[in-house]
Design a protein around this motif. Structure first.
Motif, PDB file in Angstrom:
ATOM      1  N   HIS A   1      60.517  47.485  92.626  1.00 23.45           N
ATOM      2  CA  HIS A   1      59.575  47.014  91.953  1.00 23.45           C
ATOM      3  C   HIS A   1      59.727  45.696  91.147  1.00 23.45           C
TER       4      HIS A   1
ATOM      5  N   SER B   1      67.971  51.670  91.711  1.00 20.62           N
ATOM      6  CA  SER B   1      67.253  51.324  90.205  1.00 20.62           C
ATOM      7  C   SER B   1      65.705  50.803  90.428  1.00 20.62           C
ATOM      8  N   TRP B   2      65.001  50.776  89.308  1.00 23.24           N
ATOM      9  CA  TRP B   2      63.559  50.663  89.367  1.00 23.24           C
ATOM     10  C   TRP B   2      63.459  49.117  89.919  1.00 23.24           C
TER      11      TRP B   2
ATOM     12  N   PRO C   1      61.094  57.825  90.977  1.00 21.06           N
ATOM     13  CA  PRO C   1      62.033  57.104  90.452  1.00 21.06           C
ATOM     14  C   PRO C   1      62.592  58.074  89.387  1.00 21.06           C
TER      15      PRO C   1
ATOM     16  N   ASN D   1      66.373  52.102  84.865  1.00 22.81           N
ATOM     17  CA  ASN D   1      66.527  50.682  84.453  1.00 22.81           C
ATOM     18  C   ASN D   1      67.881  50.183  84.530  1.00 22.81           C
TER      19      ASN D   1
ATOM     20  N   SER E   1      63.312  56.789  95.763  1.00 21.82           N
ATOM     21  CA  SER E   1      63.411  55.858  94.801  1.00 21.82           C
ATOM     22  C   SER E   1      62.242  55.298  94.126  1.00 21.82           C
ATOM     23  N   THR E   2      61.211  55.412  95.110  1.00 22.50           N
ATOM     24  CA  THR E   2      59.773  54.705  94.889  1.00 22.50           C
ATOM     25  C   THR E   2      58.795  55.781  94.505  1.00 22.50           C
TER      26      THR E   2
ATOM     27  N   GLY F   1      65.567  57.970  91.424  1.00 24.61           N
ATOM     28  CA  GLY F   1      65.784  56.862  91.314  1.00 24.61           C
ATOM     29  C   GLY F   1      67.129  56.572  90.078  1.00 24.61           C
TER      30      GLY F   1
END
Length: 792
Positions: free
Chosen positions: A727, A722-723, A689, A696, A685-686, A693
């Protein structure tokens, strides 16, 4: 039905096996999206993902350079990473080359992407996007069981129903001629999925040596829905059955390639360009400099940590502890365990899998189905339920039916709008009360949450389970007066992915039902009598307390205290005060990570953290398992004096209590693999994304009631985190490092246990995680050639 020839069948099977399952929202356990690639080395998978999906397996180089400049990547670690590659020149020479831009050859594309005819109702879209949208919307309608009242007919199967729908290709193009062409081609498509695969391969003529990656690329065009189909196959396999949705999805993807094939085969055709690109797909290689940066980033953490784990640990005193607390190995437990040990004299904490060794499915009262609440690698062995009578069921009113009907989309707001303002405004205010079981478990009501769950197992079976679990949890020797069995759960409002914050070992649920059940067994005099006969006596004054670590607020919620004897309840106030003190310390330490002022009073911090869990608008109620990078199986003495910053899965293990090595094998095969899955979900997911991922969180719309989410109202089904989960709006809060599994056992015993567990051995030797032996003075890492070596 046309059968595929053997080489093409093998290519299909390899493409299908590359897709990892993705779990639904109500049991959203962390899973590795790279699971289907585990038979390849990490480097081979990086190349494969780049050319089949343009998906990176590393961070952008700018992120690594920033970590280098900040000192997060150390010079010693970078040199060690270069040594592993055989680099013989200076570190400065490599840095100079690494700073130069690296442009890999373009990844091959699908034939659909070469179609130059405008698409969409406004002729402003690419056909590649229209195909993704059409397949995704069809899948959402086909698989929906829980959201819409109107469903597609399943009489003729997944592929066949799609084929029938494509005979009426409305909404795909503004051109009547193109629409008619699609309709005519759709009529001629084979009637079944296997024939479609054979026909499509015959029409497009891929080469055998790149057929499998090309078919994998077709599936990954709608990667989210491919993951859902793989999940259905996974569940069917656990039940001893089979499921063909993934193969039929591949047939649909291939059919779209054939529908948009213009039939030209000359040198200047789209077909010729497509074949040429795939014939050279092997030229597409991942950035070799990024691979070195990735390894250096890992070694910057692993080199000093593994050395610290090899330092002599203080000997445990032989005195009876005042309290013992068993926690899930989840990384969020480590800071609270450290706080407990720092505030309560003679407190011993232990780490164990969060389902506490109970392979159960929980059946809510009155429910027709039971929910598996155990690691998804396993199937439930028995059921537990709550004995309370179910309250009178609420029947859906005509008004509720209207709310769910298609007409409501036009009339609901107009007919009801202003009348809902007061209740919405009241509920939208975040509350600061302590979360209770119905708040964190949607399958429990106020009535069904009250009684202790029960399982209809004979006493002898319960005693056998307990006899194995006590030493496995590290509860050897004389037990303390208080033994807390501490599951964990989180409270998050207005969050379709709330299950991702719960216990992965409990199948995306809280661990409350497991600890309540196990504590009730261990407090049972009859079971204790059986254990005593077997040489495992439990002191008469020992009380097992089921507890729940609320990870969003770092509170410890004691459960079922009303079932305790009066003299035991009289001792609770002192214990509760000690637990509050430890929780306060954990909150103060965690406050900066969630943008709170650590100098605030504990009452203020507690209120704000509780509100984060109850706030409809809060996108980050907690950071969950962001930052995870370590799995440590060792006596607590090895880690008690280390601040692991909530990055480690801590599992109790003492090799001296494991004569036959079975306990070590279990750790390698189960909790370590679960930790690897969690690690890889955060990793994916990193680093990618876009594909792994879910985008938003503010734009999420639930699909099919429980299947997953769309980002907005279109596109593919979004999987992963999710982002906002990785982050904070300014920087990454998760460093994508492969898991370092650190185990305290003699190297020869650890090697022997690994040789008997082929799946963990494959993961380690292919570089998907690192295995360290932290027994003795020098840490050793297992290498692909089957030997131990020191990293530095």
């Amino acid at each position: 039905m046309t059968k595929l020839a053997a080489p093409w069948q093998q290519a299909v099977e390899r493409a299908l096996s590359a897709i990892a399952p993705s779990w639904p929202l109500d049991s959203l356990v962390a899973s590795s999206p790279y699971w289907g690639l585990r038979d390849r080395t990490f480097k081979q998978a990086a190349d494969t993902l780049l050319h089949v999906a343009n998906s990176p397996l590393h961070l952008p180089q700018s992120e690594y350079l920033a970590a280098w400049r900040s000192g997060e990547i150390t010079r010693d670690a970078l040199q060690a990473a270069l040594n592993e590659t055989g680099w013989t020149d200076s570190l400065e020479t490599w840095l100079e080359r690494a700073r130069q831009s690296f442009a890999p050859p373009a990844a091959p594309v699908l034939l659909t992407e070469l179609c130059a005819v405008p698409a969409g109702l406004m002729s402003a879209q690419r056909w590649a996007d229209v195909v993704i949208q059409q397949i995704s919307q069809y899948c959402a309608a086909w698989f929906d069981r829980d959201q819409a009242n109107w469903h597609l007919s399943h009489e003729h199967g997944f592929y066949a129903a799609w084929r029938e729908q494509m005979r009426h290709p409305y909404g795909l193009t503004a051109s009547p001629q193109m629409r008619e062409r699609l309709r005519q081609h759709a009529i001629r498509l084979p009637a079944d999925a296997e024939s479609m695969l054979a026909s499509g391969i015959a029409q497009l003529q891929p080469d055998a040596d790149w057929a499998a990656p090309w078919l994998q690329a077709l599936l990954m065009r709608n990667n989210g829905w491919a993951g859902w189909c793989a999940y259905l196959a996974w569940q069917a396999h656990l039940a001893g059955e089979s499921d063909r949705h993934l193969q039929e999805l591949l047939a649909i993807q291939l059919a779209w390639e054939c529908l948009l094939d213009d039939g030209r085969r000359d040198a200047g055709s789209a077909w010729a360009s497509w074949r040429h690109a795939w014939q050279h797909h092997g030229d597409c290689r991942a950035n070799p400099f990024a691979a070195v940066w990735q390894r250096a980033h890992e070694l910057s953490l692993n080199l000093p940590l593994t050395q610290a784990l090899c330092e002599p640990s203080p000997a445990q005193t032989g005195t009876r502890p005042a309290m013992q607390a068993v926690f899930c190995i989840d990384v969020r437990s480590e800071p609270l365990r450290r706080a407990l040990e720092g505030t309560i004299p003679e407190c011993h904490t232990h780490g164990f899998a969060g389902f506490f060794g109970l392979p159960l499915a929980y059946r809510p009262p009155g429910s027709e189905s039971a929910q598996p609440r155990l690691p998804v690698l396993l199937g439930p062995a028995w059921e537990a339920t709550s004995p309370a009578p179910q309250p009178r069921p609420e029947r859906r009113s005509g008004w509720q039916n209207f709310q769910r009907s298609p007409a409501a989309g036009f009339a609901l707001v107009e007919s009801m709008g202003l009348g809902k303002i007061a209740s919405l405004a009241h509920r939208s205010l975040p509350r600061a009360r302590q979360a209770q079981l119905p708040d964190i478990d949607p399958w429990l009501s106020r009535h069904s949450a009250a009684p202790v769950p029960q399982a209809s197992l004979p006493l002898e079976q319960k005693a056998k389970l307990a006899a194995g679990l006590l030493p496995a949890m590290g509860l050897n020797g004389e037990l303390a007066p208080w033994v807390l069995l501490t599951g964990h759960a989180s409270h998050a409002s207005n969050n379709p992915q709330a299950a991702a914050l719960q216990c992965g070992a409990c199948g995306g649920h809280g661990g409350h039902q497991h600890v309540r059940l196990l504590a009730s067994w261990l407090n049972d005099p009859a079971l204790r009598a059986l254990l005593a006969e077997q040489g495992q006596p439990i002191p008469a004054d020992t009380v097992f307390l089921p507890a729940l670590h609320l990870t969003h607020s770092d509170e410890i919620l004691l459960l079922d205290t009303d079932a305790l004897a009066a003299d035991v309840r009289a001792r609770l106030p002192l214990l509760e005060a000690q637990l509050r003190e430890a929780s306060a310390l954990a909150r103060r330490r965690r406050a900066p990570a969630v943008n709170l002022d650590a100098s605030l009073s504990d009452q203020a911090l507690l209120q704000k953290m509780r509100q984060k869990g109850d706030d409809w608008a809060e996108t980050r109620p907690e950071w969950a398992l962001a930052g995870n990078a370590l799995f440590i199986a060792a006596p607590r003495g090895k880690t008690r004096d280390l601040d692991l910053q909530g990055r480690a899965f801590l599992h109790d293990y003492d090799w001296r209590q494991d004569a036959d090595g079975k306990g070590l094998e279990t750790i390698l095969a189960a909790p370590m693999v679960v930790a690897h899955w969690i690690n890889m979900q955060y990793f994916a997911s990193t680093v990618d994304p876009r594909r792994f991922g879910s985008g938003n969180k503010l734009l999420h719309n639930v699909v099919g009631g429980r299947i997953g989410v769309f980002e907005g109202n279109s596109g593919d089904l979004r999987i992963g985190l999710s982002w906002q989960s990785v982050h904070d709006g300014q920087r990454l809060r998760h460093a994508p490092l492969r898991l370092a599994a650190c185990i305290d056992a003699p190297p020869e015993r650890l090697a022997a246990a690994l040789s008997r567990q082929p799946l963990p051995k494959q993961l380690i030797e292919n570089g998907w995680l690192h295995l360290y032996c932290v027994h003795g003075d020098t840490p050793l890492r297992w290498h692909a050639d089957g030997g131990w070596r020191h990293d530095a």
